[in-house]
Write a protein that holds these residues in place. Structure first.
Motif, mmCIF file in Angstrom:
data_model
loop_
_atom_site.group_PDB
_atom_site.id
_atom_site.type_symbol
_atom_site.label_atom_id
_atom_site.label_comp_id
_atom_site.label_asym_id
_atom_site.label_seq_id
_atom_site.Cartn_x
_atom_site.Cartn_y
_atom_site.Cartn_z
ATOM 1 N N THR A 35 2.275 6.471 -6.484
ATOM 2 C CA THR A 35 0.917 6.292 -5.970
ATOM 3 C C THR A 35 0.871 5.239 -4.874
ATOM 4 N N VAL A 36 1.529 4.117 -5.090
ATOM 5 C CA VAL A 36 1.565 3.051 -4.085
ATOM 6 C C VAL A 36 2.258 3.540 -2.814
ATOM 7 N N THR A 44 -0.124 3.519 6.735
ATOM 8 C CA THR A 44 0.784 3.329 7.869
ATOM 9 C C THR A 44 0.502 4.324 8.984
ATOM 10 N N LEU A 45 0.137 5.529 8.629
ATOM 11 C CA LEU A 45 -0.124 6.556 9.632
ATOM 12 C C LEU A 45 -1.570 6.584 10.124
ATOM 13 N N ALA A 53 0.473 -1.070 16.197
ATOM 14 C CA ALA A 53 1.906 -0.879 16.443
ATOM 15 C C ALA A 53 2.168 -0.615 17.914
ATOM 16 N N ASP A 54 1.308 0.164 18.561
ATOM 17 C CA ASP A 54 1.471 0.421 19.999
ATOM 18 C C ASP A 54 1.340 -0.867 20.801
ATOM 19 N N ALA A 55 0.406 -1.714 20.426
ATOM 20 C CA ALA A 55 0.208 -2.973 21.146
ATOM 21 C C ALA A 55 1.342 -3.946 20.891
#
Length: 61
Positions: A35-36, A44-45, A53-55
């Motif tokens: 579950t975690v 994350t997605l 993440a892009d920055a």
């Protein structure tokens, strides 16, 4: 896809526990770990994390 996998896992765990009893095949800690992991995968997605993440990794192609 994550939702489908989680529902299939939950259904399977429920059916196994009904047949052989709790904690015999799949422990609560294993269920919690799955579950975690599924929650972390979705987080994350998600778009805000992707933007961060892009920055943060702007030097990467």
């Amino acid at each position: 896809m994550v939702t489908a996998a989680t529902l299939l896992y939950a259904t399977g765990v429920y059916r196994i526990r009904c047949r052989v009893g709790h904690e015999r095949v799949v422990t609560r800690s294993q269920t919690l770990a799955f579950t975690v992991a599924a929650i972390l995968f979705v987080v994350t997605l998600s778009q805000p994390v992707d933007d961060i993440a892009d920055a943060s990794f702007s030097a990467h192609p």
